[in-house]
Design a protein around this motif. Structure first.
Motif, PDB file in Angstrom:
ATOM      1  N   SER A 134       0.811  -1.222   0.000  1.00  0.00           N
ATOM      2  CA  SER A 134       0.000   0.000   0.000  1.00  0.00           C
ATOM      3  C   SER A 134       0.841   1.266   0.000  1.00  0.00           C
ATOM      4  O   SER A 134       0.346   2.328  -0.388  1.00  0.00           O
ATOM      5  N   VAL A 135       2.095   1.164   0.442  1.00  0.00           N
ATOM      6  CA  VAL A 135       2.954   2.356   0.519  1.00  0.00           C
ATOM      7  C   VAL A 135       4.254   2.210  -0.271  1.00  0.00           C
ATOM      8  O   VAL A 135       5.105   3.096  -0.236  1.00  0.00           O
ATOM      9  N   GLY A 136       4.411   1.089  -0.968  1.00  0.00           N
ATOM     10  CA  GLY A 136       5.650   0.858  -1.695  1.00  0.00           C
ATOM     11  C   GLY A 136       6.833   0.598  -0.792  1.00  0.00           C
ATOM     12  O   GLY A 136       7.975   0.895  -1.154  1.00  0.00           O
ATOM     13  N   GLY A 137       6.578   0.015   0.385  1.00  0.00           N
ATOM     14  CA  GLY A 137       7.650  -0.241   1.343  1.00  0.00           C
ATOM     15  C   GLY A 137       8.436  -1.495   1.022  1.00  0.00           C
ATOM     16  O   GLY A 137       7.888  -2.485   0.516  1.00  0.00           O
ATOM     17  N   LEU A 138       9.736  -1.456   1.292  1.00  0.00           N
ATOM     18  CA  LEU A 138      10.606  -2.617   1.086  1.00  0.00           C
ATOM     19  C   LEU A 138      10.361  -3.613   2.213  1.00  0.00           C
ATOM     20  O   LEU A 138      10.424  -3.262   3.395  1.00  0.00           O
ATOM     21  N   LEU A 139      10.077  -4.861   1.849  1.00  0.00           N
ATOM     22  CA  LEU A 139       9.753  -5.890   2.836  1.00  0.00           C
ATOM     23  C   LEU A 139      10.352  -7.216   2.422  1.00  0.00           C
ATOM     24  O   LEU A 139      10.220  -7.647   1.273  1.00  0.00           O
ATOM     25  N   ALA A 140      11.006  -7.881   3.370  1.00  0.00           N
ATOM     26  CA  ALA A 140      11.434  -9.269   3.210  1.00  0.00           C
ATOM     27  C   ALA A 140      11.043 -10.016   4.473  1.00  0.00           C
ATOM     28  O   ALA A 140      11.121  -9.474   5.572  1.00  0.00           O
ATOM     29  N   CYS A 141      10.599 -11.256   4.311  1.00  0.00           N
ATOM     30  CA  CYS A 141      10.086 -12.028   5.446  1.00  0.00           C
ATOM     31  C   CYS A 141      10.832 -13.344   5.608  1.00  0.00           C
ATOM     32  O   CYS A 141      11.289 -13.948   4.636  1.00  0.00           O
ATOM     33  N   GLY A 142      10.901 -13.779   6.852  1.00  0.00           N
ATOM     34  CA  GLY A 142      11.618 -14.992   7.183  1.00  0.00           C
ATOM     35  C   GLY A 142      10.891 -16.254   6.766  1.00  0.00           C
ATOM     36  O   GLY A 142       9.693 -16.409   7.015  1.00  0.00           O
ATOM     37  N   VAL A 143      11.634 -17.157   6.145  1.00  0.00           N
ATOM     38  CA  VAL A 143      11.157 -18.487   5.770  1.00  0.00           C
ATOM     39  C   VAL A 143      11.986 -19.482   6.570  1.00  0.00           C
ATOM     40  O   VAL A 143      13.211 -19.525   6.444  1.00  0.00           O
ATOM     41  N   GLY A 144      11.311 -20.265   7.410  1.00  0.00           N
ATOM     42  CA  GLY A 144      12.022 -21.207   8.257  1.00  0.00           C
ATOM     43  C   GLY A 144      11.347 -22.558   8.294  1.00  0.00           C
ATOM     44  O   GLY A 144      10.643 -22.948   7.350  1.00  0.00           O
ATOM     45  N   THR A 145      11.561 -23.269   9.404  1.00  0.00           N
ATOM     46  CA  THR A 145      10.994 -24.611   9.561  1.00  0.00           C
ATOM     47  C   THR A 145      10.341 -24.764  10.933  1.00  0.00           C
ATOM     48  O   THR A 145      10.180 -25.882  11.418  1.00  0.00           O
ATOM     49  N   ASP A 146       9.963 -23.649  11.561  1.00  0.00           N
ATOM     50  CA  ASP A 146       9.522 -23.710  12.950  1.00  0.00           C
ATOM     51  C   ASP A 146       8.110 -24.247  13.127  1.00  0.00           C
ATOM     52  O   ASP A 146       7.632 -24.357  14.265  1.00  0.00           O
ATOM     53  N   GLN A 147       7.419 -24.624  12.040  1.00  0.00           N
ATOM     54  CA  GLN A 147       6.136 -25.315  12.199  1.00  0.00           C
ATOM     55  C   GLN A 147       6.318 -26.786  12.525  1.00  0.00           C
ATOM     56  O   GLN A 147       5.378 -27.480  12.908  1.00  0.00           O
ATOM     57  N   LEU A 148       7.553 -27.287  12.394  1.00  0.00           N
ATOM     58  CA  LEU A 148       7.835 -28.682  12.707  1.00  0.00           C
ATOM     59  C   LEU A 148       7.836 -28.916  14.218  1.00  0.00           C
ATOM     60  O   LEU A 148       8.266 -28.040  14.984  1.00  0.00           O
ATOM     61  N   PRO A 149       7.407 -30.084  14.674  1.00  0.00           N
ATOM     62  CA  PRO A 149       7.518 -30.404  16.108  1.00  0.00           C
ATOM     63  C   PRO A 149       8.980 -30.505  16.507  1.00  0.00           C
ATOM     64  O   PRO A 149       9.860 -30.711  15.653  1.00  0.00           O
ATOM     65  N   PRO A 150       9.278 -30.357  17.810  1.00  0.00           N
ATOM     66  CA  PRO A 150      10.678 -30.279  18.245  1.00  0.00           C
ATOM     67  C   PRO A 150      11.480 -31.563  18.100  1.00  0.00           C
ATOM     68  O   PRO A 150      12.707 -31.517  18.122  1.00  0.00           O
ATOM     69  N   GLN A 151      10.835 -32.707  17.967  1.00  0.00           N
ATOM     70  CA  GLN A 151      11.606 -33.944  17.846  1.00  0.00           C
ATOM     71  C   GLN A 151      12.349 -34.004  16.521  1.00  0.00           C
ATOM     72  O   GLN A 151      12.059 -33.254  15.599  1.00  0.00           O
ATOM     73  N   SER A 152      13.298 -34.919  16.437  1.00  0.00           N
ATOM     74  CA  SER A 152      14.163 -35.025  15.265  1.00  0.00           C
ATOM     75  C   SER A 152      13.349 -35.205  13.990  1.00  0.00           C
ATOM     76  O   SER A 152      12.350 -35.932  13.961  1.00  0.00           O
ATOM     77  N   GLN A 153      13.800 -34.517  12.913  1.00  0.00           N
ATOM     78  CA  GLN A 153      13.101 -34.556  11.631  1.00  0.00           C
ATOM     79  C   GLN A 153      14.025 -35.091  10.538  1.00  0.00           C
ATOM     80  O   GLN A 153      15.243 -34.956  10.606  1.00  0.00           O
TER      81      GLN A 153
END
Length: 337
Positions: free
Chosen positions: A70-89
């Protein structure tokens, strides 16, 4: 002329241990954009991995992206894996988690920051596993992304990232990845609090890949010497940081240092050991400056720093010239007693 790119990693405004004040959270992002700063959102400063769940993070990404548009603002967002449960994956599960989050950010229209993954740090057997996972994710990006090397002082679960606890070998691994996938990488954010190591890594980067300093101790000299910036401390010192950027763009390095150097003692205090509690100081200063009505954080992390630490933070903020309304700040400090 724009000499450097500046991102401020932004915090979220909480109403309780689990609730988010969306209006105040987004208003603060507009404050950063109005100053000419970019916003790095859904990062560790927004309490990823320390109270901010993935479902709320998705909402933050979508809302921030709409506001940036809406304002032409520079934005970058984090992409991670934190939706995974804490046990080994498995590595396949980690790839899938990264790709799920990547889709959310890209569909929202924001830039991408590939965050360091606790799950990958736990599962990887060596550099080859990092290269396999990142290679798969980088093959799916719509435009060049920012990698994120977060040192274990910010998150102990990330020790040995890139496949080695030896930082020289870790750097070699990260550089090999960037050389292999240079067309998909805009830059790398480095948060190791080691200026010499950052300078050496910056010199070894493939042509066209930027170094975004995440060094909240040494940022004035590192930016002056060639690093771009993606910093949590810019949330707290947005006004002088924006003015310093303008000075650097104009070629006035003396004014750049005059504006930023006085903020370093404040930054070093906010990010003192244990460094990962820096978020408490960031939110405290936002409250002192009237950007939110309550000194509250997700997960109750407002109690992570002592009253003595917070009083000293206030004193250093006054000395750094980053208190917007001295009367309001003094009254709010007094209310903590």
């Amino acid at each position: 002329m724009t000499s450097r790119i500046f991102y401020a990693a932004a915090h979220v405004v909480a109403t309780s241990d689990t609730g988010i004040d969306w209006e105040a959270t987004l208003r603060f992002r507009h404050h950063l954009w109005s100053l000419g700063l970019g916003v790095a959102d859904a990062m560790d400063t927004a309490q990823r991995g320390m109270g901010m769940p993935w479902e709320a993070t998705k909402e933050l990404i979508r809302r921030s992206a709409a506001e940036a548009s809406s304002v032409g603002g520079l934005l970058a967002c984090g992409v991670g894996t934190d939706q995974l449960p804490p046990q080994s994956q498995s590595l396949a599960d980690i790839e899938a988690a990264y790709l799920e989050q990547l889709q959310v950010v890209q569909e929202a229209g924001a830039g991408v920051i590939l965050m360091a993954s606790r799950a990958l740090a736990a599962a990887a057997g060596g550099p080859e596993d990092y290269h396999a996972v990142y290679g798969k994710v980088l093959s799916q990006v719509d435009s060049p992304v920012i990698l994120h090397w977060l040192g274990d002082m910010f998150d102990p679960a990330l020790q040995g990232y890139w496949g080695s606890a030896d930082l020289d070998r870790a750097a070699e691994s990260a550089l090999a990845l960037m050389h292999e996938h240079a067309d998909s990488i805009d830059g790398i954010k480095v948060s190791l609090l080691d200026a010499d190591r950052e300078i050496a890594l910056r010199a070894a980067l493939p042509e066209g890949i930027r170094l975004y300093t995440g060094d909240d101790f040494n940022y004035p000299a590192l930016i002056e010497s060639g690093s771009h910036a993606l910093l949590g401390i810019f949330d707290a010192i947005a006004v002088p940081a924006a003015a310093a950027k303008a000075a650097l763009d104009a070629g006035d390095t003396a004014r750049f240092r005059e504006l930023l150097d006085p903020t370093v003692p404040l930054a070093r205090h906010i990010f003192e050991t244990p460094t990962f509690h820096y978020k408490t100081g960031i939110v405290f200063l936002a409250w002192l400056n009237g950007h939110q009505e309550h000194f509250r954080m997700l997960g109750g992390h407002q109690s992570a720093r002592s009253p003595e630490h917070l009083r000293r933070l206030y004193e250093l903020a006054v000395q750094a010239g980053v208190i917007a309304d001295p009367e309001l700040a003094a009254a709010r400090l007094a209310s903590l007693a």
